[in-house]
Design an enzyme around this catalytic site. Structure first.
Site, mmCIF file in Angstrom:
data_model
loop_
_atom_site.group_PDB
_atom_site.id
_atom_site.type_symbol
_atom_site.label_atom_id
_atom_site.label_comp_id
_atom_site.label_asym_id
_atom_site.label_seq_id
_atom_site.Cartn_x
_atom_site.Cartn_y
_atom_site.Cartn_z
ATOM 1 N N ASP A 193 0.852 -1.185 0.000
ATOM 2 C CA ASP A 193 0.000 0.000 0.000
ATOM 3 C C ASP A 193 0.888 1.235 0.000
ATOM 4 O O ASP A 193 2.104 1.129 0.150
ATOM 5 C CB ASP A 193 -1.005 -0.006 1.162
ATOM 6 N N TYR A 219 3.002 4.756 0.721
ATOM 7 C CA TYR A 219 3.722 5.286 1.866
ATOM 8 C C TYR A 219 2.759 6.119 2.716
ATOM 9 O O TYR A 219 1.948 6.873 2.174
ATOM 10 C CB TYR A 219 4.894 6.153 1.399
ATOM 11 N N PHE A 251 6.366 1.990 -4.681
ATOM 12 C CA PHE A 251 7.774 2.154 -4.306
ATOM 13 C C PHE A 251 8.363 3.526 -4.641
ATOM 14 O O PHE A 251 9.454 3.856 -4.209
ATOM 15 C CB PHE A 251 8.659 1.056 -4.923
ATOM 16 N N HIS A 260 9.906 -9.587 0.100
ATOM 17 C CA HIS A 260 9.762 -8.143 -0.077
ATOM 18 C C HIS A 260 11.114 -7.457 0.160
ATOM 19 O O HIS A 260 11.917 -7.917 0.977
ATOM 20 C CB HIS A 260 8.719 -7.619 0.914
#
Length: 215
Positions: free
Chosen positions: A60, A62, A73, A182
């Site tokens: 999701d 930031y 990202f 991740h």
């Protein structure tokens, strides 16, 4: 949003689940601090559908002020590079020699056909995963199914549990699936570092007559 997505998006926006999601988001934006800004929620869909070559799934947005820009990202030029993206750049450097971006802004990837899609597209300030389970997962599942059906020779890069849960939606006989832990500092050493997704992606693109990504 790019016109090439119009048919798909119009179809999803009219479904009951999305109408419920829209009502929820309206209330959230009116009463709380939500990221990204409304105008940036669908930034990933400014990529021409017909130009998409790679799909990177995040979790999701930031949840700190000024960071979320609607691309998984990615952060604006003015923001420090987040820890997960620092690790992504480290893996690029290890995998193919060096990364091309001087900041954490990944618009350069987007312009080359990388769809930077979060599983959940909004979040309340300072509350990670606060908009999980509200309907976004249904929307992103539909997005991946649509890409899987309408396109060929895409590279799906799945980092972390949330992204890897979408693997079953993808036909591995017509697309390349690259999956690992991740890039977060909490999990990067559990299989992200050394996974070489960037060289594997570019090799596959070249094998299928497509221009590799300048990572």
């Amino acid at each position: 949003m790019h016109e090439s997505w119009r048919e798909f998006l119009d179809s999803e926006f009219s479904k009951p689940y999305f109408e419920e999601l829209a009502d929820f988001l309206h209330e959230e934006y009116e009463t709380k601090t939500i990221f990204p800004k409304k105008t940036l929620v669908f930034s990933a869909f400014t990529t021409d559908l017909n130009d998409v070559k790679v799909v990177i799934l995040g979790q999701d947005p930031y949840h700190t002020p000024g960071a979320a820009m609607g691309l998984a990202f990615s952060v604006p030029n003015s923001q420090p590079i987040p820890p997960s993206l620092v690790n992504i750049y480290k893996e690029i450097d290890s995998d193919i020699g060096s990364h091309a971006n001087p900041t954490g802004n990944l618009v350069n990837w987007q312009k080359q056909g990388v769809l930077l899609l979060n599983t959940v597209l909004t979040v309340e300030a300072h509350k990670p995963k606060s908009h999980a389970g509200r309907g976004w997962e249904t929307f992103t599942t539909a997005t991946i199914k649509y890409l899987n059906r309408e396109r060929e020779h895409l590279v799906f890069i799945l980092w972390g549990r949330d992204a890897r849960n979408k693997k079953s939606l993808i036909d591995a006989s017509k697309h390349l699936i690259l999956e690992s832990a991740h890039p977060s500092p909490l999990s990067a050493y559990n299989g992200f570092f050394g996974s070489k997704p960037f060289s594997k992606c570019n090799q596959y693109l070249e094998q299928n007559g497509l221009t590799p990504i300048k990572w």
